[in-house]
Design a protein around this motif. Sequence first.
Motif, PDB file in Angstrom:
ATOM      1  N   LYS A 194       0.830  -1.198   0.000  1.00  0.00           N
ATOM      2  CA  LYS A 194       0.000   0.000   0.000  1.00  0.00           C
ATOM      3  C   LYS A 194       0.869   1.254   0.000  1.00  0.00           C
ATOM      4  N   MET A 195       0.227   2.358  -0.322  1.00  0.00           N
ATOM      5  CA  MET A 195       0.912   3.656  -0.349  1.00  0.00           C
ATOM      6  C   MET A 195      -0.089   4.736   0.020  1.00  0.00           C
ATOM      7  N   GLU A 196       0.395   5.939   0.222  1.00  0.00           N
ATOM      8  CA  GLU A 196      -0.501   7.044   0.562  1.00  0.00           C
ATOM      9  C   GLU A 196      -1.199   7.550  -0.698  1.00  0.00           C
ATOM     10  N   SER A 246      -8.694   1.020  -2.287  1.00  0.00           N
ATOM     11  CA  SER A 246      -8.212   1.145  -0.903  1.00  0.00           C
ATOM     12  C   SER A 246      -8.627  -0.069  -0.078  1.00  0.00           C
ATOM     13  N   SER A 308      -6.468   6.521   4.437  1.00  0.00           N
ATOM     14  CA  SER A 308      -5.059   6.831   4.686  1.00  0.00           C
ATOM     15  C   SER A 308      -4.130   6.106   3.728  1.00  0.00           C
ATOM     16  N   SER A 309      -4.645   5.085   3.032  1.00  0.00           N
ATOM     17  CA  SER A 309      -3.773   4.334   2.129  1.00  0.00           C
ATOM     18  C   SER A 309      -4.586   3.743   0.982  1.00  0.00           C
ATOM     19  N   THR A 312      -0.977  -0.329  -4.026  1.00  0.00           N
ATOM     20  CA  THR A 312      -0.105   0.060  -5.126  1.00  0.00           C
ATOM     21  C   THR A 312      -0.703  -0.429  -6.439  1.00  0.00           C
ATOM     22  N   SER A 354      -4.794  -5.349   7.655  1.00  0.00           N
ATOM     23  CA  SER A 354      -3.684  -4.402   7.547  1.00  0.00           C
ATOM     24  C   SER A 354      -2.950  -4.348   8.877  1.00  0.00           C
TER      25      SER A 354
END
Length: 485
Positions: A194-196, A246, A308-309, A312, A354
């Motif tokens: 994951k990423m922001e 997400s 929040s995430s 990818t 998560s």
Amino acid sequence: MQQLQSHHAAPVWSFFEKICEIPHPSKHEKQLTDWITNWAHSKNISCVQDKIGNLILKKSASKGFEDKTPVILQCHLDMVPQKNNDKAHNFLTDPIIPIIDGEWLRADNTTLGADNGVGMASCLAVLDDDSIEHGPIEVLITTDEETGMTGAFGLEAGTLDGQILINTDSEQEGELYVGCAGGVNVNVLLPFEKMEPDIADSAYEISISGFKGGHSGVDINLGRANAIKELAAVLSNLDAAPFLISSFTGGSLRNAIPREAKAVIVCDQHYQNSIDTVINTLKIKLNDKFKESESNFTLSIKSCPLPSSVLTHGSHDNLLKALLTCKNGVFAMDDNFPNVVETSCNLGVITQQSGAINQFAIQVLVRSQVEADKQKQASLIAEHFQQFNARVVKEGNYPGWTPNKQSTIYQIMEAEYQRLFDKKPKPMVIHAGLECGLFSDKYPHWDMISFGPTIKFPHSPDEKVHIASVDNYWSLLKATLKAID
């Protein structure tokens, strides 16, 4: 329920009403266990609980029936907890509310628990009624059947003395079941990165709800939608807008066809109109695709807070491809029994985890009357997810129940059915995991059969039991107990 007291099966309805009052979803059966134990002791009926949680109740033979073959009546304690999305109901504290609807009894937007509550009620009614003629009787009430057949797995050999087992967990009056499918769980852990998100982007929740769902065995051939598969297909068609997932969740039980699923996606807010247009188009296509089997589902989109995430790009593609290309539904029909599925699978649950490890937990249940085919399909599904770097474990394997064409109890019940209703019952196998398959491993000498009243759409809020069929079921049960030599 008071209206049902005028029916021939009034004793069954009395116990079923009490069972509905006591919460008893899978793994939360203690309240019902305690009530049955206290009731049995008040009636001077022997009742013990084994190490795994099964209840075993015993009653001596009627006068003159002492030398008859001892019989085991068998049912399970738990019910499947499913409700419609807009229904406020806590299965751990709230009673089930039965509603008479013409010829049927259903619940108020929840599962009814006729599976296997009516069978359990009939077993208790037999113990309660001294006018019913029978040989020595044991009643085996197993725990946690719906989520893992825990009670059947844990039943110890040598615990019971009976020679004939009558399972009460079938769901079509007029059919006598002499075999069932085995099953195995394929549990998948699909990792993701994951990423922001871009703080300028917007988030949207896309959800599907209102599908009929149902039992992942007996309803798998009805052409019903799988909410997880359909939501994955919807997302794969949103190519008009570059977005990232997400979250993605759906289903609640491995043995129930998933009725609902939802995802949160993130994209530039300039694409909102494009997404809305595509969603509306896909809604029309879904209505056309399932016009014969689904009539009241909703595909919706709404704005939601920016998460929040997000996944990818690689994890996003990995998830959708894994879900879209996973086999689901009927693989083969049984050539020996008309309209009976032989092998199938159900992509039943996806949850998102998560933390130290980011992964999607996916549950698939494979069923088959043929052990080799069951294992083959489970292995193929495992290999499918492994190509997406998932960790896969096959567990909870339980055997099928091979039909016995020389069954004495079948011949007895066939003759009694013919005598009572002037027609022959149908010998059948069921594409579901009856506990008889597990019992045959530890008690290979048992002569077994399964029967029940007509129950439609178990494991879904549409579950209902045909009232008149319970009268026939009760008459046949009493007649059979008397006829056993």
